[in-house]
Design an enzyme around this catalytic site. Structure first.
Site, short mmCIF file in Angstrom:
data_model
loop_
_atom_site.label_atom_id
_atom_site.label_comp_id
_atom_site.label_asym_id
_atom_site.label_seq_id
_atom_site.Cartn_x
_atom_site.Cartn_y
_atom_site.Cartn_z
N CYS A 136 8.78 -0.33 -1.49
CA CYS A 136 7.74 0.13 -0.56
C CYS A 136 6.83 -1.07 -0.34
CB CYS A 136 6.98 1.30 -1.18
SG CYS A 136 5.56 1.82 -0.19
N ARG A 186 5.04 4.36 7.17
CA ARG A 186 3.95 5.24 6.74
C ARG A 186 2.63 4.92 7.44
NH1 ARG A 186 3.63 5.15 0.91
NH2 ARG A 186 5.44 6.49 1.07
N CYS A 244 2.31 8.83 -6.15
CA CYS A 244 2.20 7.37 -6.27
C CYS A 244 1.00 7.01 -7.15
CB CYS A 244 2.04 6.77 -4.88
SG CYS A 244 1.89 4.98 -4.93
N CYS A 287 -8.76 -10.21 -3.34
CA CYS A 287 -8.32 -9.66 -2.05
C CYS A 287 -9.56 -9.26 -1.23
CB CYS A 287 -7.40 -8.46 -2.27
SG CYS A 287 -6.08 -8.80 -3.46
C1 DTB Z 1 -0.70 1.25 0.55
O1 DTB Z 1 -0.10 0.50 1.34
N1 DTB Z 1 -1.84 1.87 0.82
C2 DTB Z 1 -2.31 2.61 -0.33
C3 DTB Z 1 -1.14 2.45 -1.34
N2 DTB Z 1 -0.28 1.53 -0.69
C4 DTB Z 1 -1.41 2.09 -2.72
C5 DTB Z 1 -3.64 2.19 -0.79
C6 DTB Z 1 -4.71 2.25 0.29
C7 DTB Z 1 -6.01 1.92 -0.35
C8 DTB Z 1 -7.17 2.08 0.57
C9 DTB Z 1 -8.46 1.71 -0.08
C10 DTB Z 1 -8.83 2.53 -1.27
O2 DTB Z 1 -8.74 3.78 -1.22
O3 DTB Z 1 -9.26 1.95 -2.27
FE1 SF4 Z 2 -6.13 -7.05 -4.93
FE2 SF4 Z 2 -4.85 -4.85 -5.93
FE3 SF4 Z 2 -6.79 -6.05 -7.31
FE4 SF4 Z 2 -7.44 -4.74 -5.10
S1 SF4 Z 2 -6.59 -3.85 -6.94
S2 SF4 Z 2 -8.22 -6.77 -5.75
S3 SF4 Z 2 -5.62 -5.14 -3.85
S4 SF4 Z 2 -4.82 -6.95 -6.76
#
Ligand code: DTB
Ligand code: SF4
Ligand code: SAM
Length: 344
Positions: A219, A291, A128, A88
């Protein structure tokens, strides 16, 4: 059955029985149903409205469906940080990018419970738990099931975000007491391949289906500011708005640019575009919690206030998201007091 619906430019009467029902066969699985409530062009037209008109429309929808001054607060904890095998392009936890985030093992349950208690004491209603997994293995899931059960027993709502779920996993999470599962589509299908190559859009939709089937609240949201076009922002919202049952919770994240990730250095988004995205989400998903998620640290409180006016009614609360920062609890309490908001 006749129902009123809003389009971008006018109010129309449509026959709900005649709504187009699209079905996609997913290899031997239950068919995925979508209801064509909003076209991408209709949503893109919302973005084109004068901001005052868009805000008024979003406020009207918000007030018809929610207490406009109530904001749901969730606290996040990264229970398994870094070392993820996925690619990602925004994510500091992907092992392949050279970021400051290292790979850590799963947190012990007593530390997780301590963090959950602190979140509860500080006023969060939902906890969460996030893990940097492509997909949990059964041996990864077992300790998480215990965490979910214990956090639930504390009187908190539970949410988890663990990556793609294999068959039977959603049911196990449901049995353990999971209330919400977070799994984001992240962006429109047309931009997805610019963001990630190691799993498909269909993979993500399959996980959302399995969460629905297990009767866990969904979600799911995405990230704005990754270089996508306005039409692609509208395309992401259309994915959710046209689901047979839109997600109960829709996190809208502003890209947090982290050094070492491919998306570091992306042109900064004009924040009015972020506000417009919140408003468009509110209008197209009247009954979902929207959110205001990652990115609040780089938003002036005036912009955050505009997001609440546009219909955002949920935030992440507590000084850390997963690996990056978030406003501290005292700052948010002060903001809520200034705006006359109360947490739920
Ligand atoms: C979502 O949509 N945003 C949150 C939660 N779901 C898990 C995560 C945001 C992560 C931002 C980058 C970080 O803190 O690593
Ligand atoms: Fe992708 Fe989730 Fe892994 Fe981050 S933690 S690289 S968002 S799969
Ligand atoms: N690994 C799991 C997954 O990908 O589903 C769960 C954790 S993952 C970090 C959860 C979500 O955080 C991602 O889907 C993405 O939307 C969001 N996210 C990650 N890094 C981000 C960033 N730098 N800025 C904004 N949102 C981000």
């Amino acid at each position: 059955m006749l129902e009123k619906t809003q389009t971008s430019t006018q109010e129309t009467i449509i026959n709900v029985d005649e709504l187009k029902l699209n079905t996609t066969a997913v290899e031997n699985k239950v068919e995925r149903k979508t209801v064509q409530r909003w076209t991408v062009d209709d949503i893109a037209a919302l973005y084109e409205m004068p901001l005052n008109d868009l805000m008024f429309k979003a406020q009207t929808v918000h007030r018809e469906n929610f207490d406009p001054n109530a904001v749901q607060v969730s606290t996040l904890l990264s229970i398994k940080t870094g070392g993820c095998s996925e690619d990602c392009g925004y994510c500091p936890q992907a092992a392949r990018y050279n970021t400051e985030v290292g790979s850590e093992p799963l947190m012990p349950i007593d530390e997780v419970l301590k963090a959950a208690q602190a979140a509860k004491d500080s006023g969060a209603s939902r906890f969460c738990m996030g893990a940097a997994w492509r997909s949990p293995k059964q041996r990864d899931l077992e300790p998480v099931l215990k965490m979910v059960a214990e956090v639930k027993a504390m009187g908190l709502e539970t949410c988890a975000t663990l990556g793609m779920l294999k068959e039977g996993m959603a049911e196990q999470l449901k049995d353990a007491g999971l209330d919400y599962y977070n799994h984001n589509l992240d962006t429109a299908p047309e931009f997805y391949e610019d963001v990630i190559s190691t799993r498909t859009y269909e993979d993500r939709l399959d996980t959302l289906d399995s969460v629905r089937e297990a009767d866990i609240n969904v979600c799911s949201g995405g990230i704005i500011g990754m270089g996508e076009t306005r039409k692609q922002r509208a395309g992401l919202l259309a994915q959710f708005a046209n689901m047979e049952r839109p997600p109960e919770s829709v996190p809208i994240n502003l890209l947090t640019q982290v050094e070492g990730t491919p998306m570091h250095g992306t042109d900064e988004l004009d924040l009015f575009e972020f506000v417009r995205t919140i408003a468009a989400a509110r209008i197209t998903m009247p009954k979902s919690f929207v959110r205001l998620s990652a990115g609040r640290q780089s938003m002036h409180e005036g912009i955050q206030a505009m997001c609440f006016m546009a219909g955002a009614n949920s935030i992440f609360y507590g000084e850390k998201l997963l690996t990056t920062g978030n406003p501290d609890a005292e700052t948010d309490k002060a903001l809520f007091a200034k705006l006359g908001l109360h947490s739920i």
